[in-house]
Design a protein around this motif. Sequence first.
Motif, PDB file in Angstrom:
ATOM      1  N   SER A 191       0.836  -1.210   0.000  1.00 34.34           N
ATOM      2  CA  SER A 191       0.000   0.000   0.000  1.00 34.34           C
ATOM      3  C   SER A 191       0.866   1.253   0.000  1.00 34.34           C
ATOM      4  CB  SER A 191      -0.926   0.017   1.219  1.00 34.34           C
ATOM      5  OG  SER A 191      -1.837  -1.041   1.163  1.00 34.34           O
ATOM      6  N   GLY A 192       1.905   1.260   0.828  1.00 32.62           N
ATOM      7  CA  GLY A 192       2.797   2.418   0.879  1.00 32.62           C
ATOM      8  C   GLY A 192       3.505   2.645  -0.444  1.00 32.62           C
ATOM      9  N   TYR A 193       3.955   1.578  -1.068  1.00 33.27           N
ATOM     10  CA  TYR A 193       4.607   1.686  -2.367  1.00 33.27           C
ATOM     11  C   TYR A 193       3.635   2.241  -3.414  1.00 33.27           C
ATOM     12  CZ  TYR A 193       7.192   0.310  -6.545  1.00 33.27           C
ATOM     13  OH  TYR A 193       7.837   0.310  -7.745  1.00 33.27           O
ATOM     14  N   PHE A 194       2.418   1.716  -3.416  1.00 33.50           N
ATOM     15  CA  PHE A 194       1.404   2.184  -4.356  1.00 33.50           C
ATOM     16  C   PHE A 194       1.104   3.664  -4.125  1.00 33.50           C
ATOM     17  CE2 PHE A 194      -3.081   3.166  -5.022  1.00 33.50           C
ATOM     18  CZ  PHE A 194      -3.183   2.965  -6.382  1.00 33.50           C
ATOM     19  N   LEU A 195       0.897   4.048  -2.880  1.00 37.25           N
ATOM     20  CA  LEU A 195       0.569   5.450  -2.582  1.00 37.25           C
ATOM     21  C   LEU A 195       1.730   6.375  -2.935  1.00 37.25           C
ATOM     22  CD1 LEU A 195      -1.319   4.977   0.778  1.00 37.25           C
ATOM     23  CD2 LEU A 195      -2.291   5.752  -1.396  1.00 37.25           C
ATOM     24  N   HIS A 196       2.946   5.932  -2.687  1.00 41.45           N
ATOM     25  CA  HIS A 196       4.110   6.753  -3.051  1.00 41.45           C
ATOM     26  C   HIS A 196       4.153   6.980  -4.561  1.00 41.45           C
ATOM     27  CE1 HIS A 196       8.116   8.440  -2.936  1.00 41.45           C
ATOM     28  NE2 HIS A 196       8.519   7.534  -3.821  1.00 41.45           N
ATOM     29  N   ASN A 197       3.935   5.918  -5.326  1.00 48.32           N
ATOM     30  CA  ASN A 197       3.925   6.055  -6.786  1.00 48.32           C
ATOM     31  C   ASN A 197       2.771   6.925  -7.262  1.00 48.32           C
ATOM     32  OD1 ASN A 197       6.241   4.581  -7.248  1.00 48.32           O
ATOM     33  ND2 ASN A 197       5.145   2.645  -7.439  1.00 48.32           N
ATOM     34  N   ALA A 198       1.603   6.776  -6.643  1.00 49.03           N
ATOM     35  CA  ALA A 198       0.454   7.609  -7.023  1.00 49.03           C
ATOM     36  C   ALA A 198       0.737   9.080  -6.710  1.00 49.03           C
ATOM     37  CB  ALA A 198      -0.803   7.142  -6.287  1.00 49.03           C
ATOM     38  N   GLU A 199       1.378   9.330  -5.578  1.00 45.52           N
ATOM     39  CA  GLU A 199       1.718  10.706  -5.213  1.00 45.52           C
ATOM     40  C   GLU A 199       2.724  11.298  -6.202  1.00 45.52           C
ATOM     41  OE1 GLU A 199       2.684  13.000  -1.128  1.00 45.52           O
ATOM     42  OE2 GLU A 199       3.940  11.259  -1.567  1.00 45.52           O
ATOM     43  N   GLN A 200       3.723  10.510  -6.598  1.00 41.54           N
ATOM     44  CA  GLN A 200       4.689  10.986  -7.585  1.00 41.54           C
ATOM     45  C   GLN A 200       4.021  11.267  -8.919  1.00 41.54           C
ATOM     46  OE1 GLN A 200       7.753   7.954  -7.586  1.00 41.54           O
ATOM     47  NE2 GLN A 200       9.130   9.330  -6.498  1.00 41.54           N
ATOM     48  N   ARG A 201       3.104  10.398  -9.329  1.00 40.70           N
ATOM     49  CA  ARG A 201       2.405  10.601 -10.595  1.00 40.70           C
ATOM     50  C   ARG A 201       1.554  11.860 -10.546  1.00 40.70           C
ATOM     51  NH1 ARG A 201      -0.520   6.602 -14.625  1.00 40.70           N
ATOM     52  NH2 ARG A 201      -1.797   8.119 -15.692  1.00 40.70           N
ATOM     53  N   MET A 202       0.856  12.080  -9.416  1.00 39.16           N
ATOM     54  CA  MET A 202       0.035  13.280  -9.273  1.00 39.16           C
ATOM     55  C   MET A 202       0.900  14.537  -9.370  1.00 39.16           C
ATOM     56  SD  MET A 202      -2.538  14.367  -6.172  1.00 39.16           S
ATOM     57  CE  MET A 202      -1.220  14.657  -5.004  1.00 39.16           C
ATOM     58  N   ALA A 203       2.064  14.533  -8.711  1.00 36.77           N
ATOM     59  CA  ALA A 203       2.968  15.685  -8.777  1.00 36.77           C
ATOM     60  C   ALA A 203       3.471  15.898 -10.197  1.00 36.77           C
ATOM     61  CB  ALA A 203       4.134  15.486  -7.817  1.00 36.77           C
ATOM     62  N   PHE A 204       3.790  14.810 -10.903  1.00 33.80           N
ATOM     63  CA  PHE A 204       4.252  14.896 -12.285  1.00 33.80           C
ATOM     64  C   PHE A 204       3.158  15.475 -13.177  1.00 33.80           C
ATOM     65  CE2 PHE A 204       4.992  12.794 -16.463  1.00 33.80           C
ATOM     66  CZ  PHE A 204       6.182  13.440 -16.783  1.00 33.80           C
ATOM     67  N   GLU A 205       1.914  14.990 -13.021  1.00 38.97           N
ATOM     68  CA  GLU A 205       0.809  15.507 -13.829  1.00 38.97           C
ATOM     69  C   GLU A 205       0.546  16.978 -13.538  1.00 38.97           C
ATOM     70  OE1 GLU A 205      -2.588  12.942 -13.360  1.00 38.97           O
ATOM     71  OE2 GLU A 205      -1.633  11.314 -14.476  1.00 38.97           O
ATOM     72  N   LYS A 206       0.661  17.380 -12.273  1.00 42.02           N
ATOM     73  CA  LYS A 206       0.484  18.800 -11.927  1.00 42.02           C
ATOM     74  C   LYS A 206       1.566  19.645 -12.570  1.00 42.02           C
ATOM     75  CE  LYS A 206      -1.966  18.436  -7.537  1.00 42.02           C
ATOM     76  NZ  LYS A 206      -1.890  18.635  -6.078  1.00 42.02           N
ATOM     77  N   SER A 207       2.810  19.144 -12.571  1.00 38.55           N
ATOM     78  CA  SER A 207       3.883  19.929 -13.177  1.00 38.55           C
ATOM     79  C   SER A 207       3.708  20.013 -14.692  1.00 38.55           C
ATOM     80  CB  SER A 207       5.251  19.377 -12.795  1.00 38.55           C
ATOM     81  OG  SER A 207       5.664  18.366 -13.639  1.00 38.55           O
ATOM     82  N   LEU A 208       3.239  18.926 -15.321  1.00 38.21           N
ATOM     83  CA  LEU A 208       2.953  18.983 -16.755  1.00 38.21           C
ATOM     84  C   LEU A 208       1.814  19.954 -17.058  1.00 38.21           C
ATOM     85  CD1 LEU A 208       3.196  15.254 -17.911  1.00 38.21           C
ATOM     86  CD2 LEU A 208       4.745  17.127 -18.461  1.00 38.21           C
ATOM     87  N   GLN A 209       0.797  19.944 -16.209  1.00 40.06           N
ATOM     88  CA  GLN A 209      -0.337  20.843 -16.399  1.00 40.06           C
ATOM     89  C   GLN A 209       0.098  22.292 -16.251  1.00 40.06           C
ATOM     90  OE1 GLN A 209      -3.449  20.030 -17.338  1.00 40.06           O
ATOM     91  NE2 GLN A 209      -3.952  22.201 -17.412  1.00 40.06           N
ATOM     92  N   SER A 210       0.911  22.580 -15.249  1.00 38.30           N
ATOM     93  CA  SER A 210       1.366  23.965 -15.063  1.00 38.30           C
ATOM     94  C   SER A 210       2.302  24.391 -16.201  1.00 38.30           C
ATOM     95  CB  SER A 210       2.038  24.167 -13.707  1.00 38.30           C
ATOM     96  OG  SER A 210       3.228  23.444 -13.638  1.00 38.30           O
ATOM     97  N   ALA A 211       3.084  23.448 -16.721  1.00 46.86           N
ATOM     98  CA  ALA A 211       3.966  23.767 -17.847  1.00 46.86           C
ATOM     99  C   ALA A 211       3.144  24.056 -19.107  1.00 46.86           C
ATOM    100  CB  ALA A 211       4.929  22.620 -18.107  1.00 46.86           C
ATOM    101  N   SER A 212       2.050  23.310 -19.302  1.00 49.18           N
ATOM    102  CA  SER A 212       1.228  23.551 -20.495  1.00 49.18           C
ATOM    103  C   SER A 212       0.377  24.797 -20.348  1.00 49.18           C
ATOM    104  CB  SER A 212       0.347  22.340 -20.803  1.00 49.18           C
ATOM    105  OG  SER A 212      -0.619  22.171 -19.795  1.00 49.18           O
ATOM    106  N   ASP A 213       0.103  25.226 -19.108  1.00 48.39           N
ATOM    107  CA  ASP A 213      -0.690  26.432 -18.866  1.00 48.39           C
ATOM    108  C   ASP A 213       0.151  27.707 -18.938  1.00 48.39           C
ATOM    109  OD1 ASP A 213      -2.931  24.883 -18.508  1.00 48.39           O
ATOM    110  OD2 ASP A 213      -2.884  24.975 -16.321  1.00 48.39           O
ATOM    111  N   SER A 214       1.455  27.584 -18.746  1.00 49.83           N
ATOM    112  CA  SER A 214       2.309  28.770 -18.759  1.00 49.83           C
ATOM    113  C   SER A 214       2.493  29.256 -20.206  1.00 49.83           C
ATOM    114  CB  SER A 214       3.658  28.463 -18.135  1.00 49.83           C
ATOM    115  OG  SER A 214       4.349  27.502 -18.886  1.00 49.83           O
ATOM    116  N   PRO A 215       2.570  30.590 -20.366  1.00 53.26           N
ATOM    117  CA  PRO A 215       2.731  31.136 -21.729  1.00 53.26           C
ATOM    118  C   PRO A 215       4.095  30.779 -22.303  1.00 53.26           C
ATOM    119  CG  PRO A 215       2.896  32.879 -20.078  1.00 53.26           C
ATOM    120  CD  PRO A 215       2.544  31.611 -19.346  1.00 53.26           C
ATOM    121  N   ARG A 216       4.076  30.474 -23.578  1.00 53.21           N
ATOM    122  CA  ARG A 216       5.312  30.131 -24.278  1.00 53.21           C
ATOM    123  C   ARG A 216       5.918  31.390 -24.879  1.00 53.21           C
ATOM    124  NH1 ARG A 216       5.375  24.380 -24.926  1.00 53.21           N
ATOM    125  NH2 ARG A 216       3.328  23.585 -24.505  1.00 53.21           N
ATOM    126  N   LEU A 217       7.219  31.420 -24.904  1.00 55.50           N
ATOM    127  CA  LEU A 217       7.931  32.586 -25.455  1.00 55.50           C
ATOM    128  C   LEU A 217       8.277  32.377 -26.888  1.00 55.50           C
ATOM    129  CD1 LEU A 217      10.256  33.383 -22.463  1.00 55.50           C
ATOM    130  CD2 LEU A 217       8.138  34.531 -23.094  1.00 55.50           C
TER     131      LEU A 217
END
Length: 112
Positions: A86-112
């Motif tokens: 369970s701990g391993y699964f939750l750790h991986n899910a937490e990492q994936r959520m952080a990765f998806e948030k960073s991808l979302q913020s990168a796609s939302d930021s204006p490109r130069l």
Amino acid sequence: MNNQSNRVSEFFDSDSEGSNVLWQYVQSMSPETIAQLSKPSSSEVFQVMERNIVGLLGNLPPEHFGVTVTTNRENLGRLLASAMISGYFLHNAEQRMAFEKSLQSASDSPRL
């Protein structure tokens, strides 16, 4: 089901070939590594793990009940294995959520 039981018990059965492989591995870790692995990286993961273990053991309020849990070695090993998975699964899910948030913020930021 019995085959799975044999696989789980091989880590915790002192009579099995290659006995206590998991315990030997944990003992070989440095105290710093164990401390780092023992602490969830966020309060959300800690709360989910706590709810999971309480759900497995039962949820009687300690201020009103003197709860004692007894079990045998094999069932304790299964509980430990379940908590680790369970701990391993939750750790991986937490990492994936952080990765998806960073991808979302990168796609939302204006490109130069």
